[in-house]
Scaffold this active site. Structure first.
Site, PDB file in Angstrom:
ATOM      1  CE  LYS A 156      -4.214  -1.876   2.021  1.00  0.00           C
ATOM      2  NZ  LYS A 156      -3.840  -3.227   2.492  1.00  0.00           N
TER       3      LYS A 156
HETATM    4  C1  PLP Z   1      -4.608  -4.311   1.900  1.00  0.00           C
HETATM    5  C2  PLP Z   1      -3.935  -5.632   1.872  1.00  0.00           C
HETATM    6  C3  PLP Z   1      -4.391  -6.680   1.049  1.00  0.00           C
HETATM    7  C4  PLP Z   1      -5.654  -6.572   0.205  1.00  0.00           C
HETATM    8  O1  PLP Z   1      -5.556  -5.625  -0.832  1.00  0.00           O
HETATM    9  P1  PLP Z   1      -6.893  -5.052  -1.511  1.00  0.00           P
HETATM   10  O2  PLP Z   1      -6.423  -4.023  -2.461  1.00  0.00           O
HETATM   11  O3  PLP Z   1      -7.709  -4.476  -0.390  1.00  0.00           O
HETATM   12  O4  PLP Z   1      -7.577  -6.191  -2.160  1.00  0.00           O
HETATM   13  C5  PLP Z   1      -3.664  -7.861   1.024  1.00  0.00           C
HETATM   14  N1  PLP Z   1      -2.572  -8.028   1.799  1.00  0.00           N
HETATM   15  C6  PLP Z   1      -2.100  -7.049   2.602  1.00  0.00           C
HETATM   16  C7  PLP Z   1      -0.902  -7.309   3.434  1.00  0.00           C
HETATM   17  C8  PLP Z   1      -2.766  -5.822   2.671  1.00  0.00           C
HETATM   18  O5  PLP Z   1      -2.305  -4.866   3.489  1.00  0.00           O
END
Ligand code: PLP
Length: 433
Positions: free
Chosen positions: A107
């Protein structure tokens, strides 16, 4: 480029408005009017480009009409100013490690890109201060807070449930200071999200303050995630493995996989996608029945994917004109329970020495189970295993080393303001800022 809402009642919105508003007034999600295909020459030479160069070409296709070339280049280069993702082979499956950014989770890219794009618009318009509200169960808060740290004209409020995020996660957004305020909510993640939603709907608040969301509903947060699908393709092309590529994405709110679907629309030669879920298998149910039935989330050891109503499902539907057949032809689904996730994490570590995090483990397992013999599988390893320290240590029965970057956060002093889950008191707090 103009943006329309997936609910179709709002059209012709500028990029700036789409980014500042986050969600359309009809409560739909913004989609670009067109998704440009990149020229064949780009794909022919992609393996010779740096990650930044390649990402800039992709960003230009989305944002080039609305952001001057030099500014956009700076935003992209600053966003990706850290170790590039790594492709790591585990048996015959490829792990695209997206945890080399500041908070060790994928993210980071979206958080950093969005903060800079928003900062660009604020500066250009000489605009008033923008307040970003973000509800987090752990990872989003840290990525967004670190992405926005020190960006002028923006203040970030991270709402997190008291006692329900890990110590490491909490340190990543409570020790920063500057333009980041952590609000410790006496409630659950759902309460945090409800407070944020109510704030966006409150007329009085919005008349006084400019509020926006930094969750993956925001186009500036999720679209840049398409960069690393191109990067993965380029790395596999270098290895002579780019044919019949299957991308497997551990999914929660489906922002990440949606960015991959956009990449495919832009011409990226991916054969198909797998959306890998924990027990929150709403998407798999949709594939099997043709009906989308959201339900309350259940908690699992891959908790960043504990989502019962994935917000970006609306974008997936829109991309395929609502066709269940078209969606099923390009995306398949799987769901694993905690035992299966733990077993996969443990056996992968014992047999190959590669330590997965619980989310990556879901993706890895899906490829082991679903890949055909002529296909090459890449799963996105979405976070570093040490971010889920206790879970991972319990599974493998060994200590996990915490990377220096993460240890640094733990040295800072925790500062957060306690609030209740009552909206009126949250509102009074915001009215007084
Ligand atoms: C946010 C997150 C996800 C899921 O991603 P999305 O875009 O919400 O589908 C998967 N793994 C981790 C470690 C995350 O922080």
């Amino acid at each position: 480029m103009k943006y329309y809402s997936t609910n179709k009642k709002v059209t012709g919105v500028s990029l700036q408005d789409a980014v500042v508003k986050g969600l359309a007034e009809d409560k739909g999600l913004f989609m670009p009017d067109t998704i440009k295909t990149l020229p064949q020459s780009f794909f022919d030479t992609i393996e010779n480009l740096s990650f930044q160069e390649m990402a800039y070409m992709v960003a230009d296709a989305f944002f080039g009409e609305d952001v001057e070339a030099e500014a956009l280049k700076k935003i992209v280069y600053e966003t990706l100013n850290f170790d590039v993702p790594l492709v790591h082979v585990v048996d015959n499956i490829y792990s695209l490690e997206l945890f080399h950014g500041p908070t060790l989770a994928f993210k980071d890219i979206g958080g950093r890109f969005m903060s800079r794009l928003l900062g660009y618009f604020i500066q250009k318009q000489n605009d008033t201060k923008v307040n970003v509200l973000v509800a987090t169960s752990g990872d989003t808060g840290s990525a967004v807070a670190n992405g926005f740290l020190g960006v002028e004209g923006i203040h970030v409020y991270v709402l997190y449930p008291k006692g329900l995020v890990s110590t490491i996660q909490e340190c990543q957004f409570t020790t920063l200071g500057q333009n980041i305020t952590a609000l410790e909510v006496d409630g659950t993640f759902d309460d945090c999200q409800a407070l944020v939603k109510s704030a966006f709907m409150d007329v009085e608040l919005n008349a006084k303050l400019k509020l926006t969301s930094a969750n993956s509903i925001n186009v500036a947060r999720f679209l840049p995630q398409s960069f690393y699908y191109f990067y993965a393709y380029a790395q596999l092309k270098k290895l002579g493995k780019a044919e019949n590529l299957v991308m497997c994405v551990p999914s929660g709110n489906f922002g990440n996989i949606t960015a991959g679907l956009f990449a495919k629309k832009m011409g990226l030669p991916v054969k198909r996608f797998i959306a890998a879920n924990n027990r929150n298998d709403i998407f798999l149910q949709y594939l099997q029945t043709g009906e989308y039935r959201p339900r309350p989330s259940v908690s699992t050891i891959a908790n960043a994917m504990d989502v019962g109503d994935p917000s970006n499902f609306a974008r997936v539907l829109d991309l395929y004109n609502g066709s269940h057949a078209a969606i099923s032809a390009e995306i398949s689904g799987v769901s694993y329970n905690d035992e299966q996730i733990a077993e996969t994490l443990k056996s992968c570590y014992q047999e190959t020495g590669y330590l997965l995090d619980p989310h990556g483990a879901v993706g890895y397992r899906a490829l082991i189970d679903k890949l055909d013999a002529n296909e090459t599988g890449v799963f996105l390893e979405t976070a570093h295993p040490s971010k889920f320290l206790e879970t991972v240590e319990n599974i493998i029965g060994e200590k996990v080393e915490i990377p220096l970057k993460l240890q640094e956060f733990m040295k800072g002093e925790k500062k957060s303001e306690p609030i209740t889950k009552d909206f009126q008191s949250f509102k009074s707090y915001l009215m007084a800022i």
